[in-house]
Design an enzyme around this catalytic site. Sequence first.
Site, PDB file in Angstrom:
ATOM      1  N   LEU A   1       0.838  -1.201   0.000  1.00  0.00           N
ATOM      2  CA  LEU A   1       0.000   0.000   0.000  1.00  0.00           C
ATOM      3  C   LEU A   1       0.865   1.241   0.000  1.00  0.00           C
ATOM      4  CD1 LEU A   1      -2.698  -0.962   2.645  1.00  0.00           C
ATOM      5  CD2 LEU A   1      -3.016  -0.775   0.183  1.00  0.00           C
ATOM      6  N   GLY A   2       2.012   1.127   0.636  1.00  0.00           N
ATOM      7  CA  GLY A   2       2.887   2.292   0.695  1.00  0.00           C
ATOM      8  C   GLY A   2       4.093   1.996   1.549  1.00  0.00           C
TER       9      GLY A   2
ATOM     10  N   GLY B   1       8.134   6.352   6.444  1.00  0.00           N
ATOM     11  CA  GLY B   1       9.355   6.476   7.223  1.00  0.00           C
ATOM     12  C   GLY B   1       9.575   5.304   8.148  1.00  0.00           C
ATOM     13  N   PHE B   2       8.505   4.690   8.598  1.00  0.00           N
ATOM     14  CA  PHE B   2       8.663   3.621   9.576  1.00  0.00           C
ATOM     15  C   PHE B   2       8.726   2.238   8.954  1.00  0.00           C
ATOM     16  CE2 PHE B   2       6.510   6.909  12.223  1.00  0.00           C
ATOM     17  CZ  PHE B   2       7.599   7.179  13.017  1.00  0.00           C
TER      18      PHE B   2
ATOM     19  N   VAL C   1       3.852  -0.847   4.253  1.00  0.00           N
ATOM     20  CA  VAL C   1       2.494  -1.242   4.626  1.00  0.00           C
ATOM     21  C   VAL C   1       1.919  -2.101   3.507  1.00  0.00           C
ATOM     22  CG1 VAL C   1       0.243  -0.443   5.374  1.00  0.00           C
ATOM     23  CG2 VAL C   1       2.248   0.980   5.767  1.00  0.00           C
TER      24      VAL C   1
ATOM     25  N   ASP D   1       3.089  12.611  15.261  1.00  0.00           N
ATOM     26  CA  ASP D   1       3.389  12.695  13.833  1.00  0.00           C
ATOM     27  C   ASP D   1       2.123  12.961  13.022  1.00  0.00           C
ATOM     28  OD1 ASP D   1       5.027  12.808  11.684  1.00  0.00           O
ATOM     29  OD2 ASP D   1       5.262  10.629  11.459  1.00  0.00           O
TER      30      ASP D   1
END
Length: 595
Positions: A357-358, A361-362, A365, A477
Site C-alpha cells: 500500500l505504501g 518512514g517507519f 504497509v 506525527d
Amino acid sequence: MAAKLHPSILVYFMCLMILSLGPNHLAPCTAQVQSFVYSGFQAADIILDGSAMVQPGRLLQLTNSSDIIGYAFHRAPLHFRGGTVQSFSLSFVFAVQSEFDKESSGGMAFFIAPGRNFSGAMPGSFLGLFNASTNGRPDNHIFVVELDTFGNGEFKDIDSNHVGIDINGLISIESHTAGFYDDDTSSFTNLSLNSGDPMQLWVEYDAQTTQIVSTLAPLGAAKPRRPLFTTTANLSDVLQNPSFLGFSGSSGSLSTLYSVLGWSFAMDGPAPAINITNLPKLLRAHREARSNVLEIVLPIATATFITAVGITIFLLVQRHRRYGELREDWEVEFGPHRFSYKELYQATEGFKDKNLLGAGGFGKVHKGVLPVSKLEVAVKKVSHESRQGMKEFITEVVSIGRLRHRYLVQLLGYCRRKDELILVYEYMPNGSLDKYLHCEEDKPTLGWTQRFGIVKGIACGLFYLHENWEKVVIHRDIKASNVLLDGEMNGRLGDFGLARLYDHGTDLQTTHVVGTLGYLAPELLRSGKASPLTDVFAFGTFLLEVACGQRPIKQDNEDKDAMLVDWVLEHWHNGTLLQTVDTKLQCNYEKDEAS
Ligand SMILES: *[C@@H]1O[C@H](CO)[C@@H](O)[C@H](O)[C@H]1NC(C)=O
Ligand SMILES: *[C@@H]1O[C@H](CO)[C@@H](O)[C@H](O)[C@H]1NC(C)=O
Ligand SMILES: *[C@@H]1O[C@H](CO)[C@@H](O)[C@H](O)[C@H]1NC(C)=O
Ligand SMILES: *[C@@H]1O[C@H](CO)[C@@H](O)[C@H](O)[C@H]1NC(C)=O
Ligand SMILES: *[C@@H]1O[C@H](CO)[C@@H](O)[C@H](O)[C@H]1NC(C)=O
Ligand SMILES: *[C@@H]1O[C@H](CO)[C@@H](O)[C@H](O)[C@H]1NC(C)=O
C-alpha cells in the site's frame, strides 16, 4: 535219486549260488565302508543328532541358529584291516552362512571318531567335539578337519577364517588361512569361509607317508594342483578300530548355518567326484531374510528415514525462518492482540509487492485479508533494532489498541519478530489524504465541505487522544499522509504513538526529535519534548495544508523553501488571507470557514 546226489555236487551248486549273488551281497556282513558319494542327502545312509536335519531340498543342515550343535554320522563304521589305518581320501561341499556378515563364533568339522556320543561336548569353538576337560586328551582317538570361523587364542588359532588338521583336541597340528593357490600363477587367493558361498574341500591321507593333504576351492572350480597345506600324522597311532565318520556344526552366540551339500569318501583310493550339477540348493532363506531385511530394506528404510528427518528439519527451519516470531513472557497478557506471523504472512500472500500500500518512514504497509475472518487489514512492518523499551511500547500499542473512535484508525494487534515489529490496522480503502491534496495518482480534488469534514474529524480524534481517554496519548506525527480516508471519505487519524518507538528509553542528551519536518513545533525543536501542544501545532500546520493545498514546506517564487505557516501568517498580516486558499478549489469555499 536226489538222495544219491554226490555231496561234492551239492557243495558245487552252493558255491555257484553264492558266486552268482556276487561280492556286493557279502559286503553288509563285513559292514566295511569302501567308498560312497552323496550329492544331497535325501537317500544318504546317515544318522543325525543335535540340531542337524536334512532339508526337503536334500541339503544337510547341521545348525540353524545360535549356541547349538548338529551332527551327521555315516551309519556304517570304518574298519581298518589289521588295526593299521589305511590310506583314505574324502571330499565335501559345504557352506557357512552367518547371520551377521563375516561374523560367526563357531565352526564346522569333519571328523573320524571312535563313537557317536558327544553328549558332554560344548558348542562354539569346541566344535561340538570336546569340552574344556576332554580337549587334547590322547584317549579321544579323534581326527578332525576343522573349518574354523572364529579365531580363538586359547586354541592357538591363526585367524578367524582357517582350515586346520587337529588330533584329539582343538589345537591344530597344522592350519592355513582359507583360500587356494592359482594353478597358473601360484598366487594365493583368500576365501571367506562364512561368505555363504559353497566351497569344496579335499583331504587325503597316505598311510605310507602318513601325509595329510588339504585342498580348498570355490564350488565349481577344478581341484587346485597345489594344496592349501600338507602335514603329517600317523593316524594308526590315533584312530581306533572301528571308527565313525561324520560332520559337526557348532554355532556360538552368533547364529550361523553350517550346511553340507555333498560328500564322498573312499578307502585306498581317490574319493569319487561329487556331481556338482546335482547338488541341493542352499537354503538362502536365512541369509535372504537377512539380506532382505538388513541389506536391502534396512538401508532403504534408513535412507528414507534420514531423508524424512532431513526434509522435516529443512521444513521446520524453513518454516521457522518464514514464520518464526519473538515471544516473551510478558506478552502473555496481550495474547488477544497478538497475531501469529503465519497468519499475517498468509494474509498478505507472503508480503508480496503487489499488496504493497505504501512505504513510509517507519516501514512498508501491505494490504492483507486475514485468513479466518476475511477481514481486510493494513499490515505495517516496522523495523527496530533494540529490544530496549519494547515492553513499554507494546504495552502502549495494546492500550492504544483498546482505543475506539470513529476518527481514529483502529489498531487491531501486533506481532513481533527478530528486528521487526508488525502492526495490524483496519484497512482504509481510500488511502491517505496527502495523495488527494497534492494531486498524486490522479485522485479527484476534494471539495471544501469534504476538507472541512475531514479536518473536523481529525480534530475530534486528536481531542479524544489528548483529553477523553484514560491516558494522554501524544500522536507525535500528525500530517496529511497519516490521515487516512475510509470508505465514506471520513478522515481518520492513523499511526498514533508509533513515533514513540523511536523516541523511547533514550536519555535527554540523545533524544532525537521525532516527527516530520514542517510540522514540528518550535518548542519541540528546542526542548525535544513532545507534548499535546506539539501535536496541536502539527495539527494547525495540517489544517493549513488542507486549506491551502500546499505542502508544509512550500517552494516560493524564488525557489526558496518557505514554511507554510510563515507564508500564511504573512498573508494574514497583509489582509490577503483568502489568497492562500487552494487554487484547485476554484473559489468554491465558504469564506467564513476559511477565515
Ligand atoms: C531349527 O531346527 C529345529 C529342528 O532341528 C526346529 O525345531 C527349529 O524350529 C529350527 N529353528 C529355526 C530358527 O529354524
Ligand atoms: C552318551 O553318553 C552319556 C554319558 O557320557 C550317557 O549318559 C548317554 O546316555 C549317552 N547317549 C547315548 C545316546 O548313548
Ligand atoms: C566333558 O565331556 C565328557 C565326556 O563327554 C563328560 O563326561 C564330562 O562331564 C564333560 N565335562 C564337562 C565339564 O562338561
Ligand atoms: C588373506 O587373509 C590373511 C589372513 O587373514 C590376511 O592377512 C591377508 O591380508 C588376506 N589377503 C587378502 C588378499 O585378502
Ligand atoms: C604308524 O604307526 C604304526 C603303529 O604305531 C606303525 O606300525 C607304522 O609303521 C607307522 N607308520 C609310519 C609310516 O611310520
Ligand atoms: C550329474 O547330475 C545331473 C543331474 O542329475 C545328470 O544329468 C548328470 O548325468 C550327472 N553327471 C554325472 C557325471 O553323473
